[in-house]
Design an enzyme around this catalytic site. Sequence first.
Site, PDB file in Angstrom:
ATOM      1  N   SER A  82       0.800  -1.254  -0.083  1.00 27.35           N
ATOM      2  CA  SER A  82       0.191   0.025   0.066  1.00 27.35           C
ATOM      3  C   SER A  82       0.857   1.244   0.062  1.00 27.35           C
ATOM      4  O   SER A  82       0.391   2.113  -0.341  1.00 27.35           O
ATOM      5  CB  SER A  82      -1.123  -0.054   1.134  1.00 27.35           C
ATOM      6  OG  SER A  82      -1.784  -1.076   1.149  1.00 27.35           O
ATOM      7  N   THR A  88       1.217  -9.457 -11.708  1.00 24.32           N
ATOM      8  CA  THR A  88       0.480 -10.387 -12.696  1.00 24.32           C
ATOM      9  C   THR A  88       1.280 -10.227 -13.935  1.00 24.32           C
ATOM     10  O   THR A  88       1.808  -9.328 -14.388  1.00 24.32           O
ATOM     11  CB  THR A  88      -0.797  -9.267 -12.965  1.00 24.32           C
ATOM     12  OG1 THR A  88      -1.400  -9.403 -11.776  1.00 24.32           O
ATOM     13  CG2 THR A  88      -1.744  -9.947 -14.064  1.00 24.32           C
ATOM     14  N   ARG A 128      -7.494   1.057 -12.841  1.00 19.15           N
ATOM     15  CA  ARG A 128      -8.484   0.930 -11.497  1.00 19.15           C
ATOM     16  C   ARG A 128      -9.829   1.279 -12.434  1.00 19.15           C
ATOM     17  O   ARG A 128     -10.983   0.877 -11.959  1.00 19.15           O
ATOM     18  CB  ARG A 128      -8.362   1.998 -10.633  1.00 19.15           C
ATOM     19  CG  ARG A 128      -6.958   1.515  -9.825  1.00 19.15           C
ATOM     20  CD  ARG A 128      -6.617   2.733  -8.805  1.00 19.15           C
ATOM     21  NE  ARG A 128      -5.488   2.339  -8.015  1.00 19.15           N
ATOM     22  CZ  ARG A 128      -4.696   3.051  -7.324  1.00 19.15           C
ATOM     23  NH1 ARG A 128      -5.073   4.291  -7.274  1.00 19.15           N
ATOM     24  NH2 ARG A 128      -3.964   2.623  -6.687  1.00 19.15           N
ATOM     25  N   LEU A 182     -26.878 -20.805  -4.388  1.00 23.00           N
ATOM     26  CA  LEU A 182     -26.918 -22.132  -5.031  1.00 23.00           C
ATOM     27  C   LEU A 182     -26.446 -23.257  -4.055  1.00 23.00           C
ATOM     28  O   LEU A 182     -26.312 -24.386  -4.665  1.00 23.00           O
ATOM     29  CB  LEU A 182     -25.373 -21.910  -6.134  1.00 23.00           C
ATOM     30  CG  LEU A 182     -25.827 -21.686  -7.603  1.00 23.00           C
ATOM     31  CD1 LEU A 182     -26.321 -20.049  -7.573  1.00 23.00           C
ATOM     32  CD2 LEU A 182     -24.797 -21.770  -8.626  1.00 23.00           C
ATOM     33  N   GLU A 227      -4.301  -3.212  -6.711  1.00 24.48           N
ATOM     34  CA  GLU A 227      -4.556  -1.640  -7.438  1.00 24.48           C
ATOM     35  C   GLU A 227      -5.213  -0.906  -6.291  1.00 24.48           C
ATOM     36  O   GLU A 227      -6.167   0.031  -6.465  1.00 24.48           O
ATOM     37  CB  GLU A 227      -5.670  -1.868  -8.559  1.00 24.48           C
ATOM     38  CG  GLU A 227      -5.050  -2.739  -9.579  1.00 24.48           C
ATOM     39  CD  GLU A 227      -4.243  -1.933 -10.759  1.00 24.48           C
ATOM     40  OE1 GLU A 227      -4.563  -0.615 -10.567  1.00 24.48           O
ATOM     41  OE2 GLU A 227      -3.837  -2.569 -11.572  1.00 24.48           O
ATOM     42  N   PHE A 258      -3.529   8.354   6.450  1.00 27.05           N
ATOM     43  CA  PHE A 258      -2.667   7.344   6.099  1.00 27.05           C
ATOM     44  C   PHE A 258      -1.728   7.033   7.071  1.00 27.05           C
ATOM     45  O   PHE A 258      -1.131   5.819   7.439  1.00 27.05           O
ATOM     46  CB  PHE A 258      -1.675   7.820   4.667  1.00 27.05           C
ATOM     47  CG  PHE A 258      -2.708   7.369   3.372  1.00 27.05           C
ATOM     48  CD1 PHE A 258      -2.870   6.142   3.051  1.00 27.05           C
ATOM     49  CD2 PHE A 258      -3.462   8.444   3.002  1.00 27.05           C
ATOM     50  CE1 PHE A 258      -3.777   6.020   1.757  1.00 27.05           C
ATOM     51  CE2 PHE A 258      -4.176   8.555   1.989  1.00 27.05           C
ATOM     52  CZ  PHE A 258      -4.317   7.066   1.473  1.00 27.05           C
TER      53      PHE A 258
HETATM   54  C1  FAD Z   1      -3.330 -11.550  -7.570  1.00 26.54           C
HETATM   55  C2  FAD Z   1      -2.751 -10.213  -7.386  1.00 26.54           C
HETATM   56  C3  FAD Z   1      -2.013  -9.686  -8.556  1.00 26.54           C
HETATM   57  C4  FAD Z   1      -1.290  -8.598  -8.325  1.00 26.54           C
HETATM   58  N1  FAD Z   1      -0.753  -8.019  -9.666  1.00 26.54           N
HETATM   59  C5  FAD Z   1       0.279  -6.663  -9.224  1.00 26.54           C
HETATM   60  C6  FAD Z   1       0.947  -6.128 -10.347  1.00 26.54           C
HETATM   61  O1  FAD Z   1       0.669  -6.682 -11.553  1.00 26.54           O
HETATM   62  N2  FAD Z   1       2.036  -5.132 -10.171  1.00 26.54           N
HETATM   63  C7  FAD Z   1       2.069  -4.886  -8.881  1.00 26.54           C
HETATM   64  O2  FAD Z   1       2.710  -3.640  -8.717  1.00 26.54           O
HETATM   65  N3  FAD Z   1       1.243  -5.366  -7.719  1.00 26.54           N
HETATM   66  C8  FAD Z   1       0.415  -6.283  -7.993  1.00 26.54           C
HETATM   67  N4  FAD Z   1      -0.321  -6.820  -6.873  1.00 26.54           N
HETATM   68  C9  FAD Z   1      -0.112  -6.403  -5.708  1.00 26.54           C
HETATM   69  C10 FAD Z   1      -1.207  -5.184  -5.039  1.00 26.54           C
HETATM   70  O3  FAD Z   1      -1.150  -4.104  -5.385  1.00 26.54           O
HETATM   71  C11 FAD Z   1      -0.837  -5.192  -3.479  1.00 26.54           C
HETATM   72  O4  FAD Z   1      -1.021  -6.616  -3.185  1.00 26.54           O
HETATM   73  C12 FAD Z   1      -1.689  -4.164  -2.995  1.00 26.54           C
HETATM   74  O5  FAD Z   1      -1.115  -2.979  -3.153  1.00 26.54           O
HETATM   75  C13 FAD Z   1      -1.552  -4.219  -1.364  1.00 26.54           C
HETATM   76  O6  FAD Z   1      -0.351  -4.439  -0.818  1.00 26.54           O
HETATM   77  P1  FAD Z   1       0.003  -5.483   0.170  1.00 26.54           P
HETATM   78  O7  FAD Z   1      -0.670  -6.902  -0.239  1.00 26.54           O
HETATM   79  O8  FAD Z   1       1.451  -5.476   0.510  1.00 26.54           O
HETATM   80  O9  FAD Z   1      -0.792  -5.185   1.397  1.00 26.54           O
HETATM   81  P2  FAD Z   1      -0.617  -4.168   2.766  1.00 26.54           P
HETATM   82  O10 FAD Z   1      -0.303  -2.951   2.088  1.00 26.54           O
HETATM   83  O11 FAD Z   1       0.443  -4.681   3.483  1.00 26.54           O
HETATM   84  O12 FAD Z   1      -1.835  -4.199   3.410  1.00 26.54           O
HETATM   85  C14 FAD Z   1      -2.439  -5.021   4.209  1.00 26.54           C
HETATM   86  C15 FAD Z   1      -3.695  -4.569   4.848  1.00 26.54           C
HETATM   87  O13 FAD Z   1      -3.304  -3.304   5.828  1.00 26.54           O
HETATM   88  C16 FAD Z   1      -4.338  -2.391   5.260  1.00 26.54           C
HETATM   89  N5  FAD Z   1      -3.474  -0.950   5.104  1.00 26.54           N
HETATM   90  C17 FAD Z   1      -2.285  -0.597   4.620  1.00 26.54           C
HETATM   91  N6  FAD Z   1      -2.004   0.687   4.980  1.00 26.54           N
HETATM   92  C18 FAD Z   1      -2.929   1.206   5.751  1.00 26.54           C
HETATM   93  C19 FAD Z   1      -3.165   2.353   6.348  1.00 26.54           C
HETATM   94  N7  FAD Z   1      -2.473   3.505   6.303  1.00 26.54           N
HETATM   95  N8  FAD Z   1      -4.558   2.595   6.912  1.00 26.54           N
HETATM   96  C20 FAD Z   1      -5.387   1.394   7.006  1.00 26.54           C
HETATM   97  N9  FAD Z   1      -5.092   0.211   6.516  1.00 26.54           N
HETATM   98  C21 FAD Z   1      -3.931   0.168   5.887  1.00 26.54           C
HETATM   99  C22 FAD Z   1      -4.756  -2.533   3.642  1.00 26.54           C
HETATM  100  O14 FAD Z   1      -5.782  -1.885   3.548  1.00 26.54           O
HETATM  101  C23 FAD Z   1      -4.786  -4.199   3.915  1.00 26.54           C
HETATM  102  O15 FAD Z   1      -6.079  -4.511   4.434  1.00 26.54           O
HETATM  103  C24 FAD Z   1      -1.157  -7.877  -6.966  1.00 26.54           C
HETATM  104  C25 FAD Z   1      -1.589  -8.539  -5.845  1.00 26.54           C
HETATM  105  C26 FAD Z   1      -2.514  -9.798  -6.208  1.00 26.54           C
HETATM  106  C27 FAD Z   1      -2.993 -10.319  -4.969  1.00 26.54           C
END
Ligand code: FAD
Lengths: 264, 389
Positions: free
Chosen positions: B142, B168, B248, B343, B368, B388
């Site tokens: 994030s 992806t 998005r 279902l 995203e 944030f």
């Molecule tokens: C199938 C799949 C395909 C993807 N494809 C791509 C791609 O092609 N390119 C790419 O660059 N990325 C890709 N991603 C990555 C995706 O964009 C990230 O997983 C996403 O941005 C979230 O990051 P994270 O998984 O590290 O979660 P984190 O950022 O660690 O978040 C974990 C939780 O904490 C919450 N959180 C984080 N910060 C805060 C805050 N400040 N306040 C409150 N809550 C917060 C989040 O909402 C979430 O619920 C993909 C992910 C998946 C699952």
Amino acid sequence: MNIAVCIKQVPATESKIKPAEDGLDIDRTGLSYVVNPYDEFGVEEALKIKEQVGEGKVTVISIGSDKTVEALRTCLAVGADEAIHIKDDALAKGDTYITALVLSVALKKGDYDIIFFGRQAIDDDSGAVGIQVAELMGLPHVAGINKFDLNAEGRTAIANRQIEGASEIVETSLPAIFTCQKELNEPRYASLPGIMKARQKPMTVWSLSDLELTAEDCGAEAAKVAIEKITSPPVREAGKKIEGDVPQAVAELVRLLREEAKVF
Amino acid sequence: MDFEGVDFLNLDDAMTLEERMVRGEVRRWVDKEVLPIIAQHFEAGTFPMDLLPKMADINLLGANIDVFYGGAGLNSVAYGLINQEMERGDSGLRSFVSVQSALVMWPISEYGSDAQKAYWLPRMVSGETIGCFGLTEPDFGSNPKGMLSHAHWNGTDYILNGTKMWITNGTISDVALIWAKEDEGIISAFLVEQGNPGFMQNKIKDKFSLRASDTGELVLADVRVPVTHVLAKAKGLKAALHCLDQARYGIAWGAIGAAMACYDTALNYAKQRIQFDRPIAGYQLIQEKLVYMVTEISKMQLLALQMGRLKDQGKLTSVQISMGKQNNVYHALQIARLARDILGANGIMYEHQVARHLCNLESVYTYEGTHDIHTLIIGEKITGLSAFT
Ligand SMILES: Cc1cc2nc3c(=O)[nH]c(=O)nc-3n(C[C@H](O)[C@H](O)[C@H](O)COP(=O)(O)OP(=O)(O)OC[C@H]3O[C@@H](n4cnc5c(N)ncnc54)[C@H](O)[C@@H]3O)c2cc1C
């Protein structure tokens, strides 16, 4: 090679059709429309012939209301070169004869080597227009073709048609009319840029007067068929399921066929 | 039976013939090419490579890109409708198209030189070249600003080091658009080709979501990138975020497709499934669920259509896109859950697609920008206070 394809806009295959309140038409509210699937085989075949010969023009022609433009534009998007839209309020109550009359006059204005129709339109399933046009224009026709080949000089064509238990192979001089059956080909998808370009392709609009026809020639009085009533078929009763051992079930089936269904 | 779509509010009347034709063609394409094979790919965890030339045939790739470079030059609504129909097939397939079109071709056409556009775009339209977008890292999701990937200028070339995660198309891509920090800390975009020494593309296995999409980990160990492979106009995190806006926007439309597929399946099932001697669709609790679905789908459509019109007028803002992504994916997910419920046991079977959509949407909810991150973006906009940190 100049090819015309006559197309009809019909309710989509999956539509649920019910009679209109006046019982003289179907209820058209909320229906979505498509190009008659049999006509799509004609469009595809025309495009294939043009590609094979390396030159020529494919013209799609349709009679119908303003909405028909969508069907014509769909064919242009797939690759047809130009469209002719024949629309006139006087045509609303026509039958297949009127349709054939108007199309034959319109087709005579062009210089077509090959004219394709669908074997039938999936809305009223008459299967008549293509053949009637051939009669009115004095052209040879082959109905319900599932294979088409142009001979080398492009002066005759060989078409196959499915007949009971066999395939009939017909060679005909051109110009000629062909109505298209399933299996003739696999209609292509419109490419997305093709859809965007379709608007720039020529679309001619003709009314009856452009064809030197009158409302009397083409109105309800001139039609050979009058629709008296459109009704839904009766709902079929649920079938009967015979359970139990096979020998007993067969005996029971035979008894029911004889005593209830009275088939023998 | 062919899929008819959902149009409770007569929104078709608000679309042009071309827009409806684009939707119709892609819908027919998905029915014929995608639905018969997608469950097998989901189960096997493979991306349907065979579809690639077929997608290129009808110009699905780069449909938003200028016709000069081989794209279809569609407007934003038509582009959105493609995403909708693709995601009605499978979110993984829509993800493929989003990444290729919005996250690689779009940045090249927006930030690249004429030579880069002329080289890459036609190859990507034809499907000959597959792209991926590497922003996320193991420790920075994030918060991409904190990324550790680094691009050191050695006087002739850039030398890239770092790890990108959850990418992806990660292992099937021929070119990766990698975001990394230059020596002065500016985030920039680099095109890294497959086979480049030091560049590794590792498959992420064992996912329960987006199984028909390829997800990879990209490792860069002293990868040399010549200046010809730098997108010179992409400077700073905001360039990356601008790319994400494009994707998005497509996701907001895509979610409608997944939701429609679930609603359509649930409605037909409920009308046919008899319990206690009546179709379950006749029970109030089931109707309430179906009504929620069709109402939310209609609202999602309104939101997406208005976003599309604004986008074509050049007025669509990032925060509006956040609302579209957040709202539409959230409700699509709820709809998938309810459809799964309606279902009954059948809802867990591959045959009925709702569970596949449900699993897929869990990723869409997160990637995203997670649902909550978009909440914070909108929250900051309306209150003027950032939540944030
Ligand atoms: C199938 C799949 C395909 C993807 N494809 C791509 C791609 O092609 N390119 C790419 O660059 N990325 C890709 N991603 C990555 C995706 O964009 C990230 O997983 C996403 O941005 C979230 O990051 P994270 O998984 O590290 O979660 P984190 O950022 O660690 O978040 C974990 C939780 O904490 C919450 N959180 C984080 N910060 C805060 C805050 N400040 N306040 C409150 N809550 C917060 C989040 O909402 C979430 O619920 C993909 C992910 C998946 C699952």
